[in-house]
Design an enzyme around this catalytic site. Structure first.
Site, PDB file in Angstrom:
ATOM      1  N   LYS A  38      54.635  48.836  16.355  1.00  0.00           N
ATOM      2  CA  LYS A  38      53.623  48.131  15.557  1.00  0.00           C
ATOM      3  C   LYS A  38      54.056  46.704  15.222  1.00  0.00           C
ATOM      4  O   LYS A  38      53.249  45.772  15.281  1.00  0.00           O
ATOM      5  CB  LYS A  38      53.304  48.922  14.285  1.00  0.00           C
ATOM      6  CG  LYS A  38      52.664  50.268  14.595  1.00  0.00           C
ATOM      7  CD  LYS A  38      52.206  50.997  13.377  1.00  0.00           C
ATOM      8  CE  LYS A  38      51.979  52.470  13.668  1.00  0.00           C
ATOM      9  NZ  LYS A  38      51.047  52.755  14.761  1.00  0.00           N
ATOM     10  N   ASN A 182      43.833  52.281   8.314  1.00  0.00           N
ATOM     11  CA  ASN A 182      42.640  52.771   9.006  1.00  0.00           C
ATOM     12  C   ASN A 182      42.039  53.882   8.136  1.00  0.00           C
ATOM     13  O   ASN A 182      42.545  54.192   7.040  1.00  0.00           O
ATOM     14  CB  ASN A 182      42.959  53.204  10.450  1.00  0.00           C
ATOM     15  CG  ASN A 182      43.914  54.387  10.529  1.00  0.00           C
ATOM     16  OD1 ASN A 182      44.064  55.147   9.569  1.00  0.00           O
ATOM     17  ND2 ASN A 182      44.550  54.555  11.674  1.00  0.00           N
ATOM     18  N   GLY A 223      33.448  49.661  12.328  1.00  0.00           N
ATOM     19  CA  GLY A 223      33.634  48.310  11.799  1.00  0.00           C
ATOM     20  C   GLY A 223      34.769  48.188  10.805  1.00  0.00           C
ATOM     21  O   GLY A 223      35.735  48.968  10.836  1.00  0.00           O
ATOM     22  N   ALA A 247      47.140  50.347  19.610  1.00  0.00           N
ATOM     23  CA  ALA A 247      47.484  48.981  19.145  1.00  0.00           C
ATOM     24  C   ALA A 247      46.286  48.146  18.705  1.00  0.00           C
ATOM     25  O   ALA A 247      46.477  46.988  18.314  1.00  0.00           O
ATOM     26  CB  ALA A 247      48.287  48.216  20.197  1.00  0.00           C
ATOM     27  N   ALA A 248      45.089  48.716  18.698  1.00  0.00           N
ATOM     28  CA  ALA A 248      43.929  47.924  18.244  1.00  0.00           C
ATOM     29  C   ALA A 248      44.155  47.447  16.807  1.00  0.00           C
ATOM     30  O   ALA A 248      43.854  46.300  16.466  1.00  0.00           O
ATOM     31  CB  ALA A 248      42.657  48.754  18.338  1.00  0.00           C
ATOM     32  N   GLY A 249      44.711  48.325  15.976  1.00  0.00           N
ATOM     33  CA  GLY A 249      44.978  47.961  14.579  1.00  0.00           C
ATOM     34  C   GLY A 249      46.019  46.850  14.485  1.00  0.00           C
ATOM     35  O   GLY A 249      45.945  45.980  13.612  1.00  0.00           O
ATOM     36  N   ASP A 250      46.989  46.878  15.366  1.00  0.00           N
ATOM     37  CA  ASP A 250      48.044  45.834  15.357  1.00  0.00           C
ATOM     38  C   ASP A 250      47.472  44.498  15.816  1.00  0.00           C
ATOM     39  O   ASP A 250      47.792  43.446  15.258  1.00  0.00           O
ATOM     40  CB  ASP A 250      49.195  46.230  16.289  1.00  0.00           C
ATOM     41  CG  ASP A 250      49.787  47.568  15.908  1.00  0.00           C
ATOM     42  OD1 ASP A 250      49.799  47.883  14.705  1.00  0.00           O
ATOM     43  OD2 ASP A 250      50.220  48.307  16.815  1.00  0.00           O
ATOM     44  N   SER A 289      47.309  44.924  26.340  1.00  0.00           N
ATOM     45  CA  SER A 289      45.880  44.829  26.023  1.00  0.00           C
ATOM     46  C   SER A 289      45.547  43.660  25.086  1.00  0.00           C
ATOM     47  O   SER A 289      44.392  43.485  24.712  1.00  0.00           O
ATOM     48  CB  SER A 289      45.401  46.142  25.400  1.00  0.00           C
ATOM     49  OG  SER A 289      45.905  46.274  24.089  1.00  0.00           O
TER      50      SER A 289
END
Ligand code: RIB
Length: 307
Positions: A38, A182, A223, A247-250, A289
């Site tokens: 992270k 999240n 969202g 890793a979208a949150g990172d 990504s």
């Protein structure tokens, strides 16, 4: 400058039809390795999205094995300073990714355990050149707590991703400007400190009593919700075809700090971060990504009209 104090991992990614059930054996359809962790994902996002050179200082510990070598090369190529090589194996993350793009992660700390409070103290001078600090919870919690307190006492902005939730103590919230859980993490955190989860707003009010300034709840395809003393902002999700949400949150946190640092207001920064995160789920892997700055800007221009 933006500082990150946190983990570096090598992600061992198994693509599976669906999550393996307890007691079940299933064959993976693919095995891949991606640099991750992270802290590392957030640091690499800042390096990739920032418009300014030498924008990042990343205090992290990497192993003296072949995985550590790959991460070192990557940090050197991205002008990221602050890593320390330790005499142990690199941190690892074992990740199942399903055909729907969902993931499950188990981490093995390895070198990340060497990121002690004393190491943060040794690097304090360099770290404090930054105005923003990004934290997560994959290194010893006492080091994260110490870093948050250090930056808070110097009047800097602290952004804390409470992931994983285990081991977090409530003293930290008084030093946090932005808490960015999240959906699952805010529920777990609220239950851990206050017994039961009622609503996001109720959680914000509860954590505010512990000293937290602002709450951002990352709801994935639903969202983002933002709460501060005076406002609530709801950012609808961008619609994309998810391949891998790892890793979208990172990417969100890294991009959010870049936008804030460039003096954009909260609403734009949340949108910028959501766009970067949405683009990241359309590609496989963690750091593989992370979108480019121009991709995020193009995506924002095209999609804002359709939201
Ligand atoms: O947030 C995603 C990250 O969590 C992965 O890259 C993995 O290393 C784990 O730390």
């Amino acid at each position: 400058m933006i500082a990150v104090v946190g983990s570096s991992n090598m992600d061992v990614v198994l693509t599976v039809e669906r999550f393996t059930l307890p007691g079940e054996t299933q064959k993976a359809t693919k095995l891949e390795f991606f640099p991750g962790g992270k802290g590392s994902n957030q640091a690499m996002t800042v390096a990739k999205l920032s418009n300014i050179d030498s924008e990042i200082y990343f205090l992290t510990c990497i192993g003296n094995d072949s995985y550590g070598k790959i991460l070192k090369e990557q940090y050197d190529n991205s002008n990221i300073n602050g890593y320390k090589i330790v005499n142990d194996s690199n941190g690892l993350a074992f990740i199942e990714v399903t055909e729907k793009g969902e993931n499950r992660i188990i981490i093995y700390s390895g070198a990340n355990n060497y990121l002690t409070e004393n190491l943060v103290k040794e690097h304090a001078g360099k770290l404090l050149k930054a105005d923003y600090l990004l934290l997560q919870n994959e290194i010893p919690f006492e080091s994260t707590l110490y870093s948050a307190k250090l930056f808070f006492e110097h009047g800097k902005t602290v952004i804390f991703d409470p992931a994983p939730v285990k081991g977090i103590k409530k003293e930290i919230f008084q030093f946090i400007d932005f808490l960015t859980p999240n959906e699952e993490e805010i529920k777990l955190l609220t239950e851990k400190f206050f017994g039961n989860f009622v609503s996001y707003e109720d959680s914000y009010n509860k954590f505010k009593k512990l000293g937290l300034k602002k709450l951002i709840v990352k709801l994935g395809e639903k969202g983002v919700l933002y709460f501060d003393e005076n406002t609530t902002i709801e950012i609808p999700a961008f619609r994309v075809q998810a391949i891998d949400t790892t890793a979208a949150g990172d990417v969100f946190n890294g991009a959010f700090s870049v936008a804030l640092h460039e003096n954009f207001d909260i609403e734009f920064s949340l949108n910028f971060a959501s766009a970067a995160a949405a683009l990241s789920v359309t590609k496989k892997g963690a750091q593989s990504s992370i979108p480019s700055r121009s991709d995020v800007e193009k995506f924002l221009n095209i999609n804002n009209e359709y939201k």
